[in-house]
Every structure is written in C-alpha cells, then in structure tokens.
Motif scaffolding. Structure first.
Motif, PDB file in Angstrom:
ATOM      1  N   GLY A  12       0.819  -1.212   0.000  1.00 54.43           N
ATOM      2  CA  GLY A  12       0.000   0.000   0.000  1.00 54.43           C
ATOM      3  C   GLY A  12       0.848   1.256   0.000  1.00 54.43           C
ATOM      4  N   ILE A  13       1.934   1.235   0.745  1.00 55.05           N
ATOM      5  CA  ILE A  13       2.856   2.376   0.772  1.00 55.05           C
ATOM      6  C   ILE A  13       3.513   2.553  -0.596  1.00 55.05           C
ATOM      7  CG2 ILE A  13       5.006   3.248   1.784  1.00 55.05           C
ATOM      8  CD1 ILE A  13       4.072   1.772   4.410  1.00 55.05           C
ATOM      9  N   ALA A  14       3.852   1.430  -1.241  1.00 54.06           N
ATOM     10  CA  ALA A  14       4.415   1.504  -2.595  1.00 54.06           C
ATOM     11  C   ALA A  14       3.440   2.182  -3.544  1.00 54.06           C
ATOM     12  CB  ALA A  14       4.758   0.100  -3.089  1.00 54.06           C
ATOM     13  N   GLY A  15       2.151   1.864  -3.407  1.00 52.24           N
ATOM     14  CA  GLY A  15       1.137   2.504  -4.244  1.00 52.24           C
ATOM     15  C   GLY A  15       1.053   3.998  -3.999  1.00 52.24           C
ATOM     16  N   ALA A  16       1.208   4.412  -2.736  1.00 58.18           N
ATOM     17  CA  ALA A  16       1.174   5.838  -2.418  1.00 58.18           C
ATOM     18  C   ALA A  16       2.371   6.572  -3.012  1.00 58.18           C
ATOM     19  CB  ALA A  16       1.133   6.033  -0.900  1.00 58.18           C
ATOM     20  N   LEU A  17       3.516   5.900  -3.054  1.00 56.68           N
ATOM     21  CA  LEU A  17       4.741   6.519  -3.563  1.00 56.68           C
ATOM     22  C   LEU A  17       4.848   6.471  -5.084  1.00 56.68           C
ATOM     23  CD1 LEU A  17       7.310   4.975  -1.036  1.00 56.68           C
ATOM     24  CD2 LEU A  17       6.361   7.287  -0.976  1.00 56.68           C
ATOM     25  N   LEU A  18       4.002   5.692  -5.721  1.00 57.34           N
ATOM     26  CA  LEU A  18       4.157   5.341  -7.133  1.00 57.34           C
ATOM     27  C   LEU A  18       4.296   6.556  -8.050  1.00 57.34           C
ATOM     28  CD1 LEU A  18       4.240   2.895  -9.049  1.00 57.34           C
ATOM     29  CD2 LEU A  18       1.748   3.073  -9.240  1.00 57.34           C
ATOM     30  N   GLY A  19       3.464   7.555  -7.859  1.00 62.72           N
ATOM     31  CA  GLY A  19       3.485   8.727  -8.746  1.00 62.72           C
ATOM     32  C   GLY A  19       4.473   9.788  -8.334  1.00 62.72           C
ATOM     33  N   ASP A  20       5.341   9.490  -7.350  1.00 59.02           N
ATOM     34  CA  ASP A  20       6.311  10.455  -6.830  1.00 59.02           C
ATOM     35  C   ASP A  20       5.610  11.775  -6.498  1.00 59.02           C
ATOM     36  OD1 ASP A  20       8.811  11.268  -5.998  1.00 59.02           O
ATOM     37  OD2 ASP A  20       9.432  11.977  -7.977  1.00 59.02           O
ATOM     38  N   PRO A  21       4.504  11.699  -5.725  1.00 55.28           N
ATOM     39  CA  PRO A  21       3.677  12.895  -5.499  1.00 55.28           C
ATOM     40  C   PRO A  21       4.282  13.851  -4.481  1.00 55.28           C
ATOM     41  CG  PRO A  21       2.814  11.076  -4.218  1.00 55.28           C
ATOM     42  CD  PRO A  21       3.972  10.516  -5.016  1.00 55.28           C
ATOM     43  N   GLU A  22       3.811  15.083  -4.509  1.00 55.19           N
ATOM     44  CA  GLU A  22       4.247  16.087  -3.541  1.00 55.19           C
ATOM     45  C   GLU A  22       3.445  15.997  -2.241  1.00 55.19           C
ATOM     46  OE1 GLU A  22       6.810  18.401  -3.622  1.00 55.19           O
ATOM     47  OE2 GLU A  22       7.393  17.089  -5.278  1.00 55.19           O
ATOM     48  N   ILE A  23       2.314  15.294  -2.266  1.00 53.22           N
ATOM     49  CA  ILE A  23       1.462  15.165  -1.081  1.00 53.22           C
ATOM     50  C   ILE A  23       1.252  13.679  -0.797  1.00 53.22           C
ATOM     51  CG2 ILE A  23      -0.779  15.708  -0.060  1.00 53.22           C
ATOM     52  CD1 ILE A  23      -0.989  18.032  -2.042  1.00 53.22           C
ATOM     53  N   LEU A  24       1.410  13.290   0.468  1.00 51.68           N
ATOM     54  CA  LEU A  24       1.217  11.891   0.847  1.00 51.68           C
ATOM     55  C   LEU A  24       0.346  11.812   2.094  1.00 51.68           C
ATOM     56  CD1 LEU A  24       4.685  11.743  -0.068  1.00 51.68           C
ATOM     57  CD2 LEU A  24       3.551   9.574  -0.548  1.00 51.68           C
ATOM     58  N   MET A  25      -0.599  10.858   2.077  1.00 48.12           N
ATOM     59  CA  MET A  25      -1.494  10.630   3.206  1.00 48.12           C
ATOM     60  C   MET A  25      -1.387   9.173   3.625  1.00 48.12           C
ATOM     61  SD  MET A  25      -4.902  12.693   1.965  1.00 48.12           S
ATOM     62  CE  MET A  25      -5.884  11.695   3.076  1.00 48.12           C
ATOM     63  N   PHE A  26      -1.242   8.945   4.918  1.00 47.29           N
ATOM     64  CA  PHE A  26      -1.133   7.587   5.440  1.00 47.29           C
ATOM     65  C   PHE A  26      -2.085   7.413   6.620  1.00 47.29           C
ATOM     66  CE2 PHE A  26       3.190   8.675   3.896  1.00 47.29           C
ATOM     67  CZ  PHE A  26       3.337   7.703   2.909  1.00 47.29           C
ATOM     68  N   ASP A  27      -2.891   6.373   6.578  1.00 44.56           N
ATOM     69  CA  ASP A  27      -3.784   6.044   7.686  1.00 44.56           C
ATOM     70  C   ASP A  27      -3.259   4.775   8.353  1.00 44.56           C
ATOM     71  OD1 ASP A  27      -5.853   5.931   9.476  1.00 44.56           O
ATOM     72  OD2 ASP A  27      -7.415   5.485   8.014  1.00 44.56           O
ATOM     73  N   GLU A  28      -2.810   4.877   9.593  1.00 44.37           N
ATOM     74  CA  GLU A  28      -2.227   3.766  10.352  1.00 44.37           C
ATOM     75  C   GLU A  28      -1.129   3.058   9.544  1.00 44.37           C
ATOM     76  OE1 GLU A  28      -2.871   3.414  13.383  1.00 44.37           O
ATOM     77  OE2 GLU A  28      -4.802   4.392  13.683  1.00 44.37           O
ATOM     78  N   PRO A  29      -0.097   3.778   9.117  1.00 44.31           N
ATOM     79  CA  PRO A  29       0.900   3.180   8.226  1.00 44.31           C
ATOM     80  C   PRO A  29       1.755   2.096   8.869  1.00 44.31           C
ATOM     81  CG  PRO A  29       1.627   5.341   8.941  1.00 44.31           C
ATOM     82  CD  PRO A  29       0.209   5.190   9.411  1.00 44.31           C
ATOM     83  N   VAL A  30       1.879   2.054  10.200  1.00 44.52           N
ATOM     84  CA  VAL A  30       2.745   1.053  10.833  1.00 44.52           C
ATOM     85  C   VAL A  30       1.978  -0.208  11.217  1.00 44.52           C
ATOM     86  CG1 VAL A  30       4.265   2.861  11.700  1.00 44.52           C
ATOM     87  CG2 VAL A  30       2.476   1.951  13.191  1.00 44.52           C
ATOM     88  N   ASN A  31       0.707  -0.251  10.902  1.00 45.88           N
ATOM     89  CA  ASN A  31      -0.118  -1.407  11.270  1.00 45.88           C
ATOM     90  C   ASN A  31       0.436  -2.691  10.639  1.00 45.88           C
ATOM     91  OD1 ASN A  31      -2.257  -2.773  12.440  1.00 45.88           O
ATOM     92  ND2 ASN A  31      -3.639  -2.392  10.724  1.00 45.88           N
ATOM     93  N   GLY A  32       0.807  -3.648  11.482  1.00 42.69           N
ATOM     94  CA  GLY A  32       1.294  -4.931  10.987  1.00 42.69           C
ATOM     95  C   GLY A  32       2.785  -4.974  10.691  1.00 42.69           C
ATOM     96  N   LEU A  33       3.476  -3.849  10.797  1.00 41.88           N
ATOM     97  CA  LEU A  33       4.904  -3.834  10.500  1.00 41.88           C
ATOM     98  C   LEU A  33       5.717  -4.294  11.706  1.00 41.88           C
ATOM     99  CD1 LEU A  33       5.339  -0.471   8.546  1.00 41.88           C
ATOM    100  CD2 LEU A  33       5.125  -2.773   7.610  1.00 41.88           C
ATOM    101  N   ASP A  34       6.853  -4.942  11.429  1.00 42.06           N
ATOM    102  CA  ASP A  34       7.760  -5.340  12.504  1.00 42.06           C
ATOM    103  C   ASP A  34       8.608  -4.136  12.906  1.00 42.06           C
ATOM    104  OD1 ASP A  34       9.614  -5.001  10.468  1.00 42.06           O
ATOM    105  OD2 ASP A  34       9.949  -7.144  10.159  1.00 42.06           O
ATOM    106  N   PRO A  35       9.407  -4.247  13.973  1.00 42.34           N
ATOM    107  CA  PRO A  35      10.188  -3.086  14.421  1.00 42.34           C
ATOM    108  C   PRO A  35      11.039  -2.446  13.337  1.00 42.34           C
ATOM    109  CG  PRO A  35      10.214  -4.772  16.122  1.00 42.34           C
ATOM    110  CD  PRO A  35       9.516  -5.379  14.934  1.00 42.34           C
ATOM    111  N   GLU A  36      11.668  -3.286  12.487  1.00 46.07           N
ATOM    112  CA  GLU A  36      12.474  -2.722  11.402  1.00 46.07           C
ATOM    113  C   GLU A  36      11.596  -1.929  10.449  1.00 46.07           C
ATOM    114  OE1 GLU A  36      13.947  -2.181   7.487  1.00 46.07           O
ATOM    115  OE2 GLU A  36      12.376  -3.651   7.969  1.00 46.07           O
TER     116      GLU A  36
END
Length: 332
Positions: A137-161
C-alpha cells in the motif's frame, strides 16, 4: 498543500465531521489524531473524493481531487492496505495503478525496491501478511512520486524494522518539502514522527498546533528535585517565591520555575542535589487530557459480571431496519 474549509459530513442525524477548517502544509509531518469515532477516516476519504461533503470544501494544491489529471502524481494515499485485488501479483497491482495515471513501468520496480518487496513482486497479494500488505500500500502511495502523501495507520502490521523504516521515510519526504499527513492511534510512534498536530473529537477541531506546543498546553510541566538537605532546600525555594509541592519519598515538585533557575539557587546556597529533572507529560497523556470529553466509546475495567456490549446497529430485517439508521463509515 491540503486545505479544508468548513468541511462537514452528515449521515442522517449523525454528524461525522463538523465544520473542519485547517491546512496541511509542506515541509513537516502533520499528525492527525482523535478518538475512535472522531471522524478521521471520513475526513481523509473526503480529501480523496471518496465521500462527498455535506458542506464545506477541500482542495489539493488549490484543486478538488476530481479536477486532478493523473491524481497519483499529485497525491498518494494509503487508507486501507487490503484495498487491492488479491488475485494480482504485487507487480501487476502497481502496474495497473501506474498505467491508469501515465506513470512509466520502470517506476513500479523502483517503489517495490523502496518498500522491500522486490523478492515477492510476482507473488499474489492475497498471500501477503498484514505487514507485506502495508508495504504494498505504501508503494502505491509513492508510485506517482507525489508532492502530497497521506497515510492512515501506516505502521499497522509492520515489525520493528518496518516501523523504523516508515518513520524515517515520512521524515525524509517532509524534509524534501513534501506534504505528509499521517493518522495513527499509536501515540508513542506519533511523538517520534510528527512535527505538527491536528486533533479532532466528535468531528470538531480541537487543536491545530506544533507537537511541543500541544504537549505544553495540555499537560502539566514541572521540575523534580531531591536533596539530602531537603528542609533547607524547601526554605530556599520558598524564600525565592517559588511554589513547591512535596511528592513523597523526599521528592519535591516545582511549578513555574526552570531547572536552570533552581540549579543556580541550589548552587548559591551550597545545596547538594541528587536530582534536578524537568518533567513533561507524554503525547499520550496530553492527548487524553484534551480529548477526555470527546471519547465516544468508553471501556469500564471495574465492571462486574458479563460484559454488556453497546447496542448493535440493526441488521437486515431486524427491528428498526430501514428506519433512518445509517452505517458509520469504515474505520470510524
């Protein structure tokens, strides 16, 4: 830049978002906070044109989302990591997004590498773990190299790294002059990531300020002192016209004076200090203080007997079905 002016959303009698006005500016990470049911997800959906406001306006770099040509090149968003076709590979999922927005195929390889999914690029998304889905999902947000980015609960499910990686990614994007808007319930993580805060409760704006000002304005700050010469220290502090509270175990708490001034006073009177430490509440404590009256769902740890659930919304065919009940938007 994202600009909201009087943004309002009603579902029947329920006002999910109530006259919100604020601006999300470039160059800083702006945290978006609020209790469950505060209207955060509804607000973010209206920013992206997924819900239409009942009143008010929201603009992305001066335009409505629907007016943006190839919108992924203006604004990238992660609202739901599961919002993808499970039968497609990670690569094909991103390729479809790229082709719909005039983004070159080579960019798909770049963002897969950025989020660490190159090794599983040809695997179907339905087999991904929650953390892998977040990365996609983060890759999709970055895909267009946009100037504006929105993330809703971006760390959900991620490990410490992964948490450390996304934190640094958001900071680096803001440092590049981009607009970064992130919603999360993890106060400890938000405290490490956000520079500015927008806080809402029951759909209303409660705060729009810097992280440091938010904590200072919504919590008590004081200096903690300990000394083997406690009684003499008390006299010195009182003589200086400074309010001091005895906190037990020989500890003193001082409001209205800096640690520098207290240290100088102690030195002038040849007092030994075992502790001289400024104390400030955490983001979580300040948030709880501000939103205490805006929490819609309360748990009661001291409840005796079987738990009593909140009344569930009527199901199809059940009592009250079709009598004006409106479902709450997902995530609220």
């Amino acid at each position: 830049m994202i600009e909201l002016e009087g943004l309002t959303k009603r579902y029947g009698e329920k006002v999910a978002v109530n006259n919100l006005t604020f601006t999300v500016r470039p160059g800083v990470v702006t945290g978006f906070l609020g209790p469950n049911g505060a209207g955060k997800s509804t607000t973010m959906r209206m920013m992206l044109g997924l819900d239409n406001p009942t009143a008010g306006d929201v603009r992305i770099d001066g335009k409505h989302y629907a007016q943006l040509k190839d919108p992924l090149t203006y604004i990238g968003a992660l609202l739901d990591a599961k919002a993808m076709h499970g039968g497609r590979s990670a690569f094909n999922h991103l390729l479809c997004l790229a082709q719909s927005n005039g983004i070159p195929r080579s960019r798909v390889h770049e963002v897969l590498d950025t989020v660490g999914l190159t090794a599983v690029a040809r695997k179907k998304a339905k087999g991904f773990s929650l953390g892998m889905g977040q990365r996609l999902g983060i890759a999709g947000a970055l895909l267009g190299d946009p100037e504006i980015l929105m993330f809703d609960e971006p760390v959900n499910g991620l490990d410490p790294e992964g948490i450390h990686w996304i934190r640094n990614l958001m900071k680096s994007l803001a440092a590049q002059g981009r607009t970064v808007f992130v919603s999360s319930h993890l106060m400890s993580e938000m405290a490490l990531t956000a520079d500015h805060l927008v806080v809402i409760g029951q759909g209303r704006l409660l705060a729009d300020t810097s992280m440091s000002d938010f904590i200072r304005e919504n919590s008590r700050s004081y200096v903690r002192l300990r000394s083997p010469q406690r009684e003499r220290l008390l006299d010195v502090v009182h003589e200086a016209g400074i309010t001091v509270v005895e906190a037990g175990n020989g500890t003193l708490e001082v409001d209205g004076a800096t640690s520098e001034r207290l240290g100088e006073l102690a030195a002038q009177h040849h007092l030994v200090l075992h502790e001289l430490s400024p104390q400030q509440a955490s983001l979580e404590e300040a948030f709880m203080q501000l939103t205490a009256e805006s929490v819609e769902y309360h748990a009661h740890a001291d409840h005796q007997g079987p738990p009593v659930a909140d009344p569930a919304p009527p199901g199809p065919g059940g009592p009250g079905w079709g009598e004006g009940w409106q479902p709450r938007p997902k995530g609220e």
